[in-house]
Design an enzyme around this catalytic site. Structure first.
Site, short mmCIF file in Angstrom:
data_model
loop_
_atom_site.label_atom_id
_atom_site.label_comp_id
_atom_site.label_asym_id
_atom_site.label_seq_id
_atom_site.Cartn_x
_atom_site.Cartn_y
_atom_site.Cartn_z
N HIS A 151 0.80 -1.22 0.00
CA HIS A 151 0.00 0.00 0.00
C HIS A 151 0.84 1.28 0.00
O HIS A 151 0.26 2.36 0.10
CB HIS A 151 -0.92 0.04 1.22
CG HIS A 151 -2.13 -0.84 1.09
ND1 HIS A 151 -3.27 -0.45 0.43
CD2 HIS A 151 -2.37 -2.10 1.53
CE1 HIS A 151 -4.17 -1.42 0.48
NE2 HIS A 151 -3.65 -2.43 1.13
N LYS A 192 -7.56 13.94 5.23
CA LYS A 192 -6.75 12.74 5.10
C LYS A 192 -5.68 12.77 6.18
O LYS A 192 -5.47 13.79 6.84
CB LYS A 192 -6.11 12.63 3.71
CG LYS A 192 -5.35 13.87 3.28
CD LYS A 192 -4.80 13.73 1.87
CE LYS A 192 -5.89 13.84 0.83
NZ LYS A 192 -6.15 12.61 0.11
N ARG A 193 -5.00 11.67 6.35
CA ARG A 193 -3.90 11.60 7.30
C ARG A 193 -2.89 12.70 7.02
O ARG A 193 -2.61 13.02 5.86
CB ARG A 193 -3.24 10.22 7.18
CG ARG A 193 -2.07 9.96 8.09
CD ARG A 193 -1.71 8.48 8.06
NE ARG A 193 -1.44 8.00 6.71
CZ ARG A 193 -0.24 7.97 6.14
NH1 ARG A 193 0.83 8.40 6.81
NH2 ARG A 193 -0.08 7.49 4.92
N LYS A 197 1.41 14.20 1.40
CA LYS A 197 0.04 14.57 1.04
C LYS A 197 -0.10 16.08 0.88
O LYS A 197 -1.09 16.57 0.36
CB LYS A 197 -0.93 14.03 2.09
CG LYS A 197 -0.98 12.50 2.12
CD LYS A 197 -1.90 11.98 3.19
CE LYS A 197 -1.88 10.47 3.28
NZ LYS A 197 -2.53 9.79 2.13
N THR A 201 -8.34 6.77 -1.39
CA THR A 201 -9.76 6.44 -1.55
C THR A 201 -10.62 7.65 -1.22
O THR A 201 -11.77 7.71 -1.62
CB THR A 201 -10.17 5.25 -0.67
OG1 THR A 201 -9.79 5.50 0.68
CG2 THR A 201 -9.53 3.96 -1.17
N LYS A 244 -14.31 8.88 -2.77
CA LYS A 244 -15.49 9.21 -1.96
C LYS A 244 -15.99 10.61 -2.29
O LYS A 244 -17.21 10.83 -2.44
CB LYS A 244 -15.15 9.09 -0.48
CG LYS A 244 -14.81 7.69 -0.02
CD LYS A 244 -14.08 7.69 1.31
CE LYS A 244 -13.48 6.33 1.58
NZ LYS A 244 -12.49 6.35 2.68
#
Length: 876
Positions: A410, A599-600, A605, A708, A712
């Site tokens: 992942h 998100k984390r 990111k 993901t 969504k």
């Protein structure tokens, strides 16, 4: 129902450009109570059969009786004195009774048919709250609503009594939960395995703008969905030493002695498939000491020592991902991973042996899937059991192992590839170290030597043990029949960058399985207004065949439908605006552009790139005059940073420092708001996602495996601004370039820039706006009352620490894309068409599709239809 009839059901007329501002009734947070958009509720198709619906088997009256019974018999309460929490518990118990009947029927059929099962091993699961999803999946939602109304209760108010399960952190855990939903919906025999964390990750509070971690005591009042299974408890050895021993045939058979034992006690959570025909389960292991109390110490008055073993035993399942910046933290993480897989393997083998006497047949009946690298210790543990306990020869044991394991990677981030120091590994798991060393020796002398004869450098690169560490990701690759990534780009980079030599050795093992999300949770449940509109327009087959959303495309040319679609969005934004006000005190205008990054928190990111744009926008506003060429914007962050990740926590502090200044500025009042929502979890995501206009998917190209959240948000009608990274690329292929806002350097361009020697001072010198922005951040303008200035720290880290995730390199192009967003949002019809096409073209990203691919191509797993009960032709 036609689009015009659907529009009438929502009420309200007016020109299209006024859709976002139409005065509509606002409900507090829970959108499912809105009768004007509530569609028909029913069960779902069985195993993809869209014509077969499992109808609710209980009437509202029967359910009311069951709820009253549990209130009295289970909780010893009379209705007049019962609290909302007790009404919620009673409702859960009543639904659980119904679910467990189906659960027993499912397991009986699986046992009777001696099915092949999937065993899904994951350190994380994020199922969120279960009452609402179980009501949807069993077809009992409206019956429960009516039953509770008859009892003087409101279902929507009771739903908020439930805590999110503290079993995961981010995308990995939520993906696992989506997969379990799809496995049950598609009627695949499957059991999930994980850890029964007492406190989960942590509950995030923001104090003086900074993250503070508090225990997430989600089990404080118990949980009605879990079932204790003490009869299946397992004893797990740790530490100890290895002594040479020879069996009665004179063969070497080492003994693992002087170990410390931990007890693993399982808790089961039923997983209800949509339609309710199949109920699989998730088994979670709680750690306990084998002896709770040393009575001799206690009687001597040594009360702390008397319970020391109990404390040590229970620590293993206390929290998810203990801080591993300390040696004790690293040791606890290693023990956690072994405890979880060792308990699970013993349970799997126990179940197999109940029906079979010969373990040689295990690969025909079981496939063990390693969800990311954490469960890789299952490989040497199964080898140890087969060789040391079942007395298999090495070759037989290894053949079984290679035929039962499959591995999903992942991440490309090196810190997540699970390397353990040799000293720690030998001390905690001495026998497993021996086994891995032998796997490594045989692997290097056979496969590697055959491919690259005499190449010692290749052996050094491919060795499972080297540079003082044990390389668990490499072990997973060597031992697994399949290795897959989770998006096309990610899977390619696994072969080209992460494991190029392994890919050369085993090219047929590597494959791609692009992630997906369950539409039941992430559209039907979290966005009932949009779900009802879709069902009224195209029917309800989309709930199990998400590709049917393509039937929405023609509605993009219907003015009335677009008005209706955007009215749904506006009402969802009203609900989120109320959440913002309740949780942070910030008042926002629902007609503004809701710009969301949830998100984390991690540097790759690039939440800090988003923050740079916010500050650029703020600076333009300050320079006046009124920025009529940009829409009002509300920028929403929600994220948790790992407790030991100082830079991520600093970014949170910087966001809140900027918000403090921006939200108090009179000039920015009507144009820009910035907010950080604390304690991000599944339930908060369910409130944010339906209301988002813009989805920030801005990771450094080549770093995000899939994502993901991008799926969504797009499914719920948010337009993506993003890089060509992870699943963004495949979303672009489906949705079309004109309906996303793509920017930034590609993965190849990032790699080339890295190789030539990227210097963050170069974009600083080249781009005046960037230079002025960073200089402004480094000034005292954003300094806090206590003198700290996290924005200055952030700017200096970007410039002086090499900008490892190329934030400054992508800054200018990011601003260009954001300008494109502004212009698009100022054209309401144009934006509505983009948003609708995002929803309509997301069908490929259902977890049902992903699971079918895994089942057909990797697991070779047949679906098993659960027969209906005699006398009940509709099923139950």
């Amino acid at each position: 129902m036609s689009s015009s009839e659907a529009a009438e059901s929502l009420a309200g007329d007016g020109p299209f450009q006024e859709v976002s501002h139409v005065g509509v009734e606002t409900k507090p947070q829970r959108r499912s109570t809105d009768a004007s958009v509530q569609g028909p509720v029913s069960g779902g198709p069985v195993n993809g059969d869209a014509d077969k619906i499992i109808l609710p088997p209980l009437s509202a009256d029967e359910l009311a009786i069951a709820i009253r019974h549990h209130l009295t018999a289970s909780l010893a309460r009379c209705p007049i004195s019962a609290t909302p929490h007790e009404w919620w518990l009673s409702t859960c118990f009543a639904i659980r009774d119904h679910v467990l009947e189906r659960f027993v029927r499912t397991q009986d059929q699986h046992h009777a048919q001696d099915v092949r099962r999937l065993y899904y091993l994951s350190m994380e699961y994020l199922p969120g709250r279960l009452l609402y999803s179980n009501l949807l999946n069993t077809g009992l939602l409206e019956a429960a609503r009516s039953a509770l109304q008859a009892l003087g209760q409101n279902l929507d108010m009771l739903l908020d009594e439930e805590c999110d399960m503290g079993l995961g952190n981010g995308g990995l855990g939520r993906l696992a939960a989506c997969f379990l939903d799809s496995l049950a919906t598609l009627q695949y025999p499957a059991i999930g395995y994980g850890i029964h964390y007492e406190f989960g990750l942590f509950r995030q509070e923001i104090c003086n703008g900074q993250q503070v971690e508090k225990p997430d005591n989600w089990l404080l009042f118990g949980n009605p969905w879990q079932i204790l299974r003490p009869e299946n408890a397992q004893k797990i050895p740790l530490y100890g030493r290895i002594v040479d021993h020879f069996d009665e045939r004179g063969d070497w058979c080492p003994l693992w002695i002087d170990t410390q034992e931990i007890l693993g006690v399982p808790w089961d959570i039923p997983i209800v498939g949509y339609g309710g025909a199949t109920v699989n389960f998730l088994r979670l292991w709680e750690s306990r000491a084998t002896h709770d109390l040393n009575l001799e110490d206690f009687n001597r008055g040594d009360y702390t020592d008397a319970v020391l073993e109990k404390i040590r035993g229970e620590n293993i399942s206390k929290v998810l991902y203990p801080n591993d910046t300390t040696e004790n933290g690293k040791e606890l993480r290693l023990i956690q991973q072994y405890f979880f897989v060792a308990c699970s393997l013993r349970d799997i083998l126990r179940r197999y042996k109940n029906a079979h006497s010969d373990l040689h047949g295990l690969p025909k009946k079981a496939i063990l899937h390693i969800n990311d690298t954490h469960p890789t210790l299952a490989i040497p543990e199964l080898m140890r059991i087969l060789i040391d306990e079942e007395h298999f020869c090495w070759e037989e044991a290894w053949e079984i192992v290679q035929n039962v394991f499959a591995y999903t990677n992942h991440t490309l981030m090196p810190e997540a590839l699970e390397c353990w120091s040799i000293g720690l590994f030998q001390r905690v798991l001495p026998r497993h170290y021996q086994i891995i060393a032998e796997i490594n020796r045989r692997f290097l002398e056979s496969d590697v030597e055959k491919q690259w004869p005499g190449d010692s450098e290749k052996k050094r690169t491919l060795s499972l043990i080297g540079d003082g560490v044990v390389r668990m990701a490499s072990l997973a690759v060597v031992a697994s029949q399949s290795i897959n990534g989770v998006a096309a780009l990610h899977s390619r980079l696994i072969g080209e960058r992460l494991f190029p030599e392994f890919h050369a050795l085993y090219p047929k093992r590597f494959n791609n399985k692009t992630n997906g999300i369950t539409p039941r949770r992430w559209l039907q449940q979290c966005n009932p207004r949009l779900s009802a509109l879709i069902t009224q327009s195209i029917g309800e087959n989309w709930k199990t065949h998400l590709e049917h959303l393509r039937d929405l495309e023609p509605f993009g040319q219907h003015r009335e439908f677009l008005e209706l679609f955007m009215r749904v969005k506006y009402r969802n934004k009203e609900d989120l605006a109320q959440v913002l006000r309740d949780r942070t005190g910030l008042v926002v205008d629902p007609s503004a552009l809701f710009d969301v990054q949830i998100k984390r928190l991690h540097e790759y990111k690039r939440q800090h790139l988003n923050l740079l744009h916010v500050l650029s926008l703020y600076r333009r506003i300050l320079h006046g005059p009124s920025p009529t060429q940009i829409p009002p914007r509300v920028v929403i962050f929600a994220a948790k940073a790992a407790p030991g990740y100082a830079t991520a926590k600093m970014i949170i502090h910087a966001i809140n420092a900027a918000a403090r200044k921006i939200n108090a500025c009179p000039q920015a009042k009507d144009w820009l708001k910035l907010v950080f929502l604390p304690n991000y979890n599944v339930s908060l995501a369910e409130k944010i996602i339906p209301a988002a206009d813009l989805s920030e998917q801005i990771s450094t190209a080549g770093k995000e495996a899939s994502g993901t959240g991008n799926m969504k948000l797009a499914l719920n009608g948010a337009c993506t601004i993003g890089t060509l990274d992870g699943a963004n690329i495949e979303i672009l292929e489906e949705v079309g370039r004109n309906n996303l806002f793509i920017f930034g350097k590609t993965e190849e361009e990032i790699e080339a820039l890295r190789k030539q020697g990227y210097d963050p001072w170069e974009p600083y010198r080249q781009h005046e706006e960037l230079r002025e922005l960073l200089d402004w951040m480094r000034s005292d303008y954003f300094a806090l009352p206590d003198g700290r200035n996290p924005l200055k720290l952030l700017a200096e880290q970007l410039l002086y620490d090499g900008d490892p995730f190329f934030v400054l390199a992508d800054y200018t192009d990011y601003l260009r894309a954001q300008s494109w967003v502004d212009q698009s949002f100022l054209n309401p019809k144009h934006w509505a068409q983009k948003a609708l096409l995002n929803t309509a073209r997301l069908g490929r990203f259902s977890s049902d599709r992903t699971i079918r691919e895994y089942a057909d191509e990797i697991w070779k797993l047949p679906a098993v239809r659960i027969p209906e009960r005699p006398g009940n032709p509709q099923g139950s």
